[in-house]
Scaffold this motif. Sequence first.
Motif, short mmCIF file in Angstrom:
data_model
loop_
_atom_site.label_atom_id
_atom_site.label_comp_id
_atom_site.label_asym_id
_atom_site.label_seq_id
_atom_site.Cartn_x
_atom_site.Cartn_y
_atom_site.Cartn_z
N PRO A 1 1.30 -2.06 -9.75
CA PRO A 1 2.53 -1.82 -9.57
C PRO A 1 3.17 -0.73 -9.35
CG PRO A 1 1.56 -0.44 -11.33
CD PRO A 1 0.75 -0.93 -10.71
N PHE A 2 4.95 -0.79 -9.13
CA PHE A 2 5.47 -0.10 -7.89
C PHE A 2 4.89 1.48 -7.77
CE2 PHE A 2 10.23 1.53 -7.34
CZ PHE A 2 9.66 1.81 -5.67
N GLY A 3 5.25 2.24 -7.22
CA GLY A 3 5.15 3.51 -6.87
C GLY A 3 6.38 4.57 -7.44
N SER A 4 7.62 4.06 -7.24
CA SER A 4 8.85 5.47 -7.66
C SER A 4 9.09 6.32 -6.72
CB SER A 4 8.80 5.11 -8.87
OG SER A 4 8.96 4.57 -9.81
N TYR A 5 8.31 5.74 -5.12
CA TYR A 5 8.48 6.81 -3.74
C TYR A 5 9.99 7.66 -3.68
CZ TYR A 5 3.47 7.04 -4.78
OH TYR A 5 2.37 7.26 -5.16
N LYS A 6 10.01 8.40 -2.94
CA LYS A 6 11.69 8.86 -2.35
C LYS A 6 11.52 8.31 -1.53
CE LYS A 6 14.67 12.56 -1.47
NZ LYS A 6 15.17 13.89 -1.71
N ALA A 7 10.73 8.16 -0.23
CA ALA A 7 11.15 7.51 1.12
C ALA A 7 9.87 7.64 1.53
CB ALA A 7 11.72 8.29 1.71
N PRO A 8 8.53 6.18 0.88
CA PRO A 8 7.70 5.79 2.23
C PRO A 8 7.68 6.15 3.22
CG PRO A 8 8.04 4.31 0.25
CD PRO A 8 8.97 4.80 0.06
N ASN B 1 0.79 -0.68 -0.42
CA ASN B 1 -0.24 -0.08 -0.35
C ASN B 1 0.86 1.22 0.06
OD1 ASN B 1 -1.15 2.11 2.04
ND2 ASN B 1 -2.29 1.18 0.97
N ARG B 2 1.66 1.40 0.84
CA ARG B 2 3.18 2.69 1.20
C ARG B 2 3.90 2.72 -0.28
NH1 ARG B 2 1.68 6.97 3.73
NH2 ARG B 2 0.55 5.94 5.43
N HIS B 3 4.36 1.90 -0.44
CA HIS B 3 5.64 1.44 -1.55
C HIS B 3 4.74 1.54 -3.36
CE1 HIS B 3 7.84 0.36 1.53
NE2 HIS B 3 9.05 0.62 1.64
N GLY B 4 3.35 0.98 -3.19
CA GLY B 4 2.67 0.98 -4.95
C GLY B 4 2.22 2.32 -5.09
N TYR B 5 2.08 2.18 -6.37
CA TYR B 5 1.72 2.88 -7.17
C TYR B 5 -0.21 4.09 -6.77
CZ TYR B 5 -0.06 6.45 -11.46
OH TYR B 5 -0.48 7.70 -11.88
N ASN B 6 0.35 5.34 -5.66
CA ASN B 6 -0.56 5.75 -5.49
C ASN B 6 -1.81 5.56 -4.80
OD1 ASN B 6 -1.44 8.19 -6.14
ND2 ASN B 6 -3.37 8.09 -7.44
N GLY B 7 -0.42 3.97 -3.55
CA GLY B 7 -1.92 3.80 -2.92
C GLY B 7 -3.25 2.72 -3.74
N LEU B 8 -3.19 2.83 -4.99
CA LEU B 8 -4.28 1.50 -5.08
C LEU B 8 -3.88 0.40 -4.83
CD1 LEU B 8 -4.27 3.06 -9.18
CD2 LEU B 8 -5.69 3.32 -7.38
#
Length: 286
Positions: free
Chosen positions: A134-141, A115-122
């Motif tokens: 898919p993967f969300g590519s966030y700097k620091a979840p 939930n925290r690392h995936g795309y847009n919390g979907l």
Amino acid sequence: MKKHRAFLKWAGGKYTLVEDIRRHLPQGKVLVEPFVGAGSVFLNSDFEHYVLNDINPDLIALYQHLSTDPERYIRDAREFFGPKTNNKETYYQMRERFNATTDTYQRALLFLYLNRHGYNGLCRYNRKGGFNVPFGSYKAPYFPEDELGHFAEKAKRATFTCQNFVHSMRSAKTDHVVYCDPPYVPLSVTASFTTYASPGFTLDDQALLAKTALESSQRGVSVLISNHDTEHTRWLYRDANLNTVQVKRSISRNGKGRQKVGELLALYHQAEQQEEVVKYPRLVQG
């Protein structure tokens, strides 16, 4: 009343709308939520007890594990957050691990990670029941330790169930209030998003929800439903008191695409049914 954020990112979450929802919620001892989602209304209301339901077994299992042993869950979940786990390769390994295991505790830990690392919390599943965001590519979840702790503390007043919304609503008693936050009727044909859990929420389900809400009010249970303000929802909820508020949608990752849309709050109030008995006694008796 201080506002509390949910520990999950959630499409259609009600954090920005909780003040409006509180204003329209009738009084009662118990709040029943057939579509609890991330739980923003639960976290920002004050009832003696809560019955929190969702059709998604992964979501309910997470809540149950967190409320049963919060210290263990928070300690173990923290291990999934950090630079070593925030990359595409690890994310897809974790997603595959989630889809392969039947251990509810491991799924609960991985559900928060995804939930925290995936795309847009979907929260989305394919037809076979596999989580496929898919993967969300966030700097620091963000690891929501404080939010997890607050949820677990308030959950001492909650009972969690995983069943169809109709069963959840029909179990409500006259001192209960029901708040429904279903997957929304799409604003357009291409805007449909109904796969919080598999299978999706259909237009027939939307009609069944309205029918069940009316039936609940007729037996003395007040029901509040939120949905998009459209011609179709106004027709569906024609037996309820309708109120409209404007809310900014945040499902789009591109902030420029987040425009305000009408939000409909439909209240099926048991008191109005009592008034009808006074006005039309012959119809009730005959």
